[in-house]
Enzyme design. Structure first.
Site, PDB file in Angstrom:
ATOM      1  N   HIS A 159       0.817  -1.222   0.000  1.00 16.96           N
ATOM      2  CA  HIS A 159       0.000   0.000   0.000  1.00 16.96           C
ATOM      3  C   HIS A 159       0.851   1.273   0.000  1.00 16.96           C
ATOM      4  O   HIS A 159       0.347   2.352  -0.269  1.00 16.96           O
ATOM      5  CB  HIS A 159      -0.962   0.006   1.194  1.00 16.96           C
ATOM      6  CG  HIS A 159      -0.317   0.261   2.517  1.00 16.96           C
ATOM      7  ND1 HIS A 159      -0.002  -0.748   3.415  1.00 16.96           N
ATOM      8  CD2 HIS A 159       0.056   1.416   3.123  1.00 16.96           C
ATOM      9  CE1 HIS A 159       0.531  -0.226   4.496  1.00 16.96           C
ATOM     10  NE2 HIS A 159       0.578   1.096   4.343  1.00 16.96           N
ATOM     11  N   ASP A 189       0.189  -7.851   1.982  1.00 19.23           N
ATOM     12  CA  ASP A 189       0.448  -6.424   1.765  1.00 19.23           C
ATOM     13  C   ASP A 189       1.941  -6.148   1.598  1.00 19.23           C
ATOM     14  O   ASP A 189       2.488  -5.197   2.155  1.00 19.23           O
ATOM     15  CB  ASP A 189      -0.122  -5.603   2.924  1.00 19.23           C
ATOM     16  CG  ASP A 189      -0.107  -4.102   2.634  1.00 19.23           C
ATOM     17  OD1 ASP A 189      -0.116  -3.729   1.448  1.00 19.23           O
ATOM     18  OD2 ASP A 189      -0.059  -3.310   3.607  1.00 19.23           O
ATOM     19  N   SER A 268       4.948   2.154   7.914  1.00 19.77           N
ATOM     20  CA  SER A 268       4.560   1.018   7.074  1.00 19.77           C
ATOM     21  C   SER A 268       5.703   0.584   6.164  1.00 19.77           C
ATOM     22  O   SER A 268       6.328   1.399   5.478  1.00 19.77           O
ATOM     23  CB  SER A 268       3.348   1.392   6.218  1.00 19.77           C
ATOM     24  OG  SER A 268       2.217   1.643   7.028  1.00 19.77           O
TER      25      SER A 268
END
Length: 316
Positions: A159, A189, A268
């Protein structure tokens, strides 16, 4: 013709010359080779004999001194053999270590972990068009990545880079490069990037199996929360094999590592490491009960076994 007389080197007193056979010294000097002629006899024969005896005594004295020095040298070398040094005991070693610990300030485990992993951490910026569709350099996302192969192979979250027209990488030494996506693992992810330009001394992170992890183990999350960093936050593993559904409810992830080290948007894709600086997971999500995207004490990371398989690397 009679031979000329030669002077003897004997220490005995010279005998009176025979009147019938000896020649005067003057005549001998005239007939002999001047270069080989002996020195004339001393006018004081006793003094000459005494000088010769002293010369011999000096030679004996010199050899005596040399012998004495050799004896002293032999004694000095043999003394350690007769009296060997005391062997070190475990108590001596413990005392030395304790003294070192008391007088030396050692870095904390967190500092060592940060110093170990930081050369492998990169800042990732996704660029795209602005809202008007005119500027291609508008920042669309910011996140973190970790180098797992020193040829510029980087792990991050999908993402972070999904939808970006250009991916820009900033390495720990400040070098900037673009990168391309070479692999994805949507169920976890994860995305694998290949940097187009890398530092000469790029260091890849060390990955460690999660098989022996347990709740309570200390961990550190390193990354760029809100683009600020590199930043480090330390905590513990809160649980293993957790399930998490994305805030939008579109994706269900399983077998996650739960941790309580502070993580925020921008962390992230960054590494979750042990106190040895070894990567055990990729930070991928935070729990948001209020939908504010701020940390409330629960973060999740994909185990490094899954992340490594996304890059085509064999499991541990």
């Amino acid at each position: 013709m009679r031979r000329p007389a030669l002077y003897s080197s004997s220490n005995r007193p010279a005998q009176a010359a025979d009147d019938s056979g000896a020649q005067p010294p003057g005549q001998a000097a005239d007939t002999a080779d001047p270069s080989s002629a002996p020195s004339p006899p001393s006018r004081f024969p006793r003094a000459a004999r005494l000088a010769k005896r002293l010369a011999k005594n000096q030679l004996y004295l010199l050899w005596s001194v040399v012998g004495l020095l050799a004896l002293l040298l032999a004694i000095s070398f043999s003394s350690p053999l007769r009296n060997p040094a005391r062997k070190l005991t475990q108590e001596d070693i413990n005392a030395a270590v304790l003294k070192t610990l008391e007088t030396t300030v050692l870095p904390s485990p967190g500092t060592r972990a940060y110093d170990t992993i930081i050369p492998s951490v990169v800042r990732i910026t996704g660029l795209g068009k602005d809202k008007d569709g005119k500027d291609d350099n508008e920042r669309t996302s910011v996140g973190t990545g970790v180098v797992i192969v020193d040829k510029g192979v980087i792990l991050t979250n999908l993402h972070v880079v999904q939808g970006a027209q250009t991916i820009k990488i900033t390495f720990a030494d400040g070098l900037e490069s673009t990168a391309s996506i070479t692999g994805v693992q949507p169920e976890n992810d994860l995305a694998v990037l290949q940097a187009h330009k890398i530092p000469d001394d790029l260091i890849a992170a060390t990955m460690r199996s999660t098989a022996d992890l347990a709740p309570g183990d200390q961990v550190m999350a390193v990354g760029y929360p809100f683009g600020i960093g590199p930043s480090a936050s330390q905590g513990v593993i809160s649980g293993l094999k957790r399930n998490f559904r994305s805030p939008e409810g579109k994706q269900m992830m399983s077998n996650l590592i739960q941790f309580d080290a502070a993580a925020n948007p921008g962390n992230s894709g960054g590494p979750l490491v042990t106190m040895d600086g070894e990567v055990i997971g990729i930070v991928t999500a935070i729990f948001n009960p209020n939908q504010q995207r701020t940390f409330v004490g629960i973060g999740f990371a994909v185990p490094i076994e899954n992340a490594a398989s996304a890059a085509g690397m064999p499991p541990f």
